[in-house]
Scaffold this active site. Sequence first.
Site, mmCIF file in Angstrom:
data_model
loop_
_atom_site.group_PDB
_atom_site.id
_atom_site.type_symbol
_atom_site.label_atom_id
_atom_site.label_comp_id
_atom_site.label_asym_id
_atom_site.label_seq_id
_atom_site.Cartn_x
_atom_site.Cartn_y
_atom_site.Cartn_z
ATOM 1 N N SER A 43 0.883 -1.337 0.120
ATOM 2 C CA SER A 43 -0.064 -0.117 -0.011
ATOM 3 C C SER A 43 0.837 1.236 -0.002
ATOM 4 C CB SER A 43 -0.894 -0.131 1.352
ATOM 5 O OG SER A 43 -0.164 0.154 2.275
ATOM 6 N N GLY A 65 -9.141 -5.202 4.476
ATOM 7 C CA GLY A 65 -9.404 -6.257 3.213
ATOM 8 C C GLY A 65 -9.167 -5.624 1.727
ATOM 9 N N ALA A 66 -9.006 -4.332 1.867
ATOM 10 C CA ALA A 66 -9.205 -3.770 0.288
ATOM 11 C C ALA A 66 -7.817 -4.375 -0.442
ATOM 12 C CB ALA A 66 -9.128 -2.214 0.352
ATOM 13 N N GLY A 67 -7.030 -4.054 0.350
ATOM 14 C CA GLY A 67 -5.527 -4.649 -0.231
ATOM 15 C C GLY A 67 -5.506 -6.182 -0.529
ATOM 16 N N ASP A 68 -6.089 -6.883 0.476
ATOM 17 C CA ASP A 68 -6.145 -8.184 0.047
ATOM 18 C C ASP A 68 -7.140 -8.915 -1.066
ATOM 19 O OD1 ASP A 68 -4.879 -8.323 2.396
ATOM 20 O OD2 ASP A 68 -6.697 -8.765 3.716
ATOM 21 N N ASN A 96 -8.328 -3.160 -8.715
ATOM 22 C CA ASN A 96 -8.829 -2.284 -8.577
ATOM 23 C C ASN A 96 -10.183 -2.510 -8.181
ATOM 24 O OD1 ASN A 96 -6.654 -0.667 -8.291
ATOM 25 N ND2 ASN A 96 -6.822 0.560 -10.245
HETATM 26 N N1 LIG Z 1 -12.322 4.349 -1.057
HETATM 27 C C1 LIG Z 1 -11.954 3.333 -2.064
HETATM 28 N N2 LIG Z 1 -12.682 3.618 -3.304
HETATM 29 C C2 LIG Z 1 -12.576 2.623 -4.445
HETATM 30 N N3 LIG Z 1 -11.421 1.730 -4.297
HETATM 31 C C3 LIG Z 1 -10.812 1.653 -3.336
HETATM 32 C C4 LIG Z 1 -10.938 2.486 -2.078
HETATM 33 N N4 LIG Z 1 -10.070 1.919 -0.962
HETATM 34 C C5 LIG Z 1 -9.535 1.008 -1.768
HETATM 35 N N5 LIG Z 1 -9.829 0.775 -2.887
HETATM 36 C C6 LIG Z 1 -9.246 -0.122 -3.888
HETATM 37 O O1 LIG Z 1 -8.482 -1.167 -3.124
HETATM 38 C C7 LIG Z 1 -7.097 -1.320 -3.306
HETATM 39 C C8 LIG Z 1 -6.182 -1.239 -2.109
HETATM 40 O O2 LIG Z 1 -6.634 -0.300 -1.400
HETATM 41 P P1 LIG Z 1 -5.560 0.365 -0.122
HETATM 42 O O3 LIG Z 1 -4.374 0.953 -1.088
HETATM 43 O O4 LIG Z 1 -6.186 1.134 0.801
HETATM 44 O O5 LIG Z 1 -4.962 -1.061 0.174
HETATM 45 P P2 LIG Z 1 -4.364 -1.439 1.882
HETATM 46 O O6 LIG Z 1 -3.881 -0.090 2.716
HETATM 47 O O7 LIG Z 1 -3.357 -2.562 1.598
HETATM 48 O O8 LIG Z 1 -5.925 -2.113 2.285
HETATM 49 P P3 LIG Z 1 -5.949 -3.040 3.820
HETATM 50 O O9 LIG Z 1 -4.565 -2.994 4.621
HETATM 51 O O10 LIG Z 1 -7.074 -2.071 4.292
HETATM 52 O O11 LIG Z 1 -6.187 -4.249 3.268
HETATM 53 C C9 LIG Z 1 -6.800 0.186 -3.992
HETATM 54 O O12 LIG Z 1 -5.611 0.024 -4.816
HETATM 55 C C10 LIG Z 1 -7.961 0.409 -4.929
HETATM 56 O O13 LIG Z 1 -8.119 -0.073 -5.962
HETATM 57 O O1 LIG Z 2 -7.991 -9.028 8.209
HETATM 58 C C1 LIG Z 2 -7.248 -8.105 7.908
HETATM 59 C C2 LIG Z 2 -6.726 -8.162 6.730
HETATM 60 O O2 LIG Z 2 -6.216 -9.209 6.195
HETATM 61 C C3 LIG Z 2 -5.599 -6.924 6.421
HETATM 62 O O3 LIG Z 2 -5.257 -7.060 5.419
HETATM 63 C C4 LIG Z 2 -4.772 -6.577 7.467
HETATM 64 O O4 LIG Z 2 -4.065 -5.337 7.220
HETATM 65 C C5 LIG Z 2 -5.332 -6.855 8.917
HETATM 66 O O5 LIG Z 2 -4.110 -7.307 9.731
HETATM 67 C C6 LIG Z 2 -6.088 -8.142 9.128
HETATM 68 O O6 LIG Z 2 -6.786 -7.791 10.482
#
Ligand SMILES: Nc1ncnc2c1ncn2[C@@H]1O[C@H](COP(=O)(O)OP(=O)(O)OP(=O)(O)O)[C@@H](O)[C@H]1O
Ligand SMILES: O[C@H]1[C@H](O)[C@@H](O)[C@H](O)[C@@H](O)[C@H]1O
Length: 376
Positions: free
Chosen positions: A188, A238-241, A265
């Site tokens: 991220s 879970g967005a990143g996952d 995305n």
């Molecule tokens: N508010 C949003 N609106 C639209 N798409 C989003 C949004 N937030 C996240 N995304 C999508 O999800 C992807 C991953 O989000 P982010 O960069 O927040 O990852 P992250 O911080 O690793 O997430 P997490 O740790 O919460 O799982 C982004 O590249 C985008 O495609």
């Molecule tokens: O379930 C969530 C999820 O898998 C995320 O990616 C992580 O950032 C958190 O640690 C976790 O609690």
Amino acid sequence: MVMVTDSKPIIPRRGLVVGNYCHDVLHRDGEAVAETLGGAASFISVILDALTLPFHTVSRVGPDFAYAAATSNHPPLIIPTSQTMLFHAHFGSVYPDRLLNRVRSCDSILPSDLPDQTRFGFGLAVGVGGEILPETLEKMLSICDHVFVDIQALIRRFDNINGRVSHVALRDSGFFHLLPRVAFLKASADEAVFIDVEEVRKLCCVVVTHGKDGCEVFCPNGAFKVAPFVADQVDPTGAGDCFLGGFAAGIVRGLAVPDAALLGNFFGSIAVAQLGPPKLDFNLIQIVKDEMHKRKLQGIPFLERRDESPGFRKPPEQDQFYASLVTAKAIIMCQIQESGRNLLSSPKVLEQNNAKTILSLTSVHEEPIPSVDGKP
Ligand SMILES: Nc1ncnc2c1ncn2[C@@H]1O[C@H](COP(=O)(O)OP(=O)(O)OP(=O)(O)O)[C@@H](O)[C@H]1O
Ligand SMILES: O[C@H]1[C@H](O)[C@@H](O)[C@H](O)[C@@H](O)[C@H]1O
């Protein structure tokens, strides 16, 4: 850098997903709003299952694990002497940058937990609480053709007293020497400050996600931005996952890297609109699968594409792919809203689903279609 030894078309062979499931307690603006199944492996499973990519999961939990039914297709190893990892996440307007505490830890995943006699087409190293050891990643790299790594598995550290999550520089993480054997490293934007992107992209492709602003991909031979999808964010967890699940599925199914990033995305935007692992309807996901099939590059393994430019140029008619995904998303979100209403009126179904979530769902937007390379 991974050597290309095989010029056969990629066949989506079985994958290997490695990372612990966990329990998440989600707090919005200081108030606990839900307890859910967590862990990158659980979010990614939803995406890979929906896209019918076969895979094996290696995950450790304790006997207190509360989501056996929800994970019955990909059961974890239950370690009698351990407990399930527990995270408390704080988000909302009080915490614009999500705050994460690992309240309970679980045993590490050992190389001996991974199957010995099987070779996998792809692997996902997706730890959340420091459970993936360098030797475990090393074994993954030796039994999987292509490995996708979430940097959170490598650089997270935890305060001894309150479990607050912090990060170390990737160089000091004990994993740096393995990067040349990694296909894609996902970070991220917050995590990307712990790597020197210019240095690391010479070793493996780096995908940096930017929340609502989409993502950027940096490979040795090119870098590009990929546009986001609009979402009403309910919970960033879970967005990143889900991004990584969609991205990896795209690559494995033979999409060009920019198309796979667009798919990442797409699933990331679906994830933030729900609490806990997303619920996806298989019939509706068929629309996405059909689109993926149309976009498939024939006969060129992705690692070969990585060393040439075509895989990294904006593929032809990608705006059309984006538009189709926007349509699919509108239908999927309507369906999620509808099933959310049904679930709320039926506590039994909630229990069956084993997601003790308080559902809070989004409204559906008409989205403008930006250019996919991120340019206006
Ligand atoms: N508010 C949003 N609106 C639209 N798409 C989003 C949004 N937030 C996240 N995304 C999508 O999800 C992807 C991953 O989000 P982010 O960069 O927040 O990852 P992250 O911080 O690793 O997430 P997490 O740790 O919460 O799982 C982004 O590249 C985008 O495609
Ligand atoms: O379930 C969530 C999820 O898998 C995320 O990616 C992580 O950032 C958190 O640690 C976790 O609690």
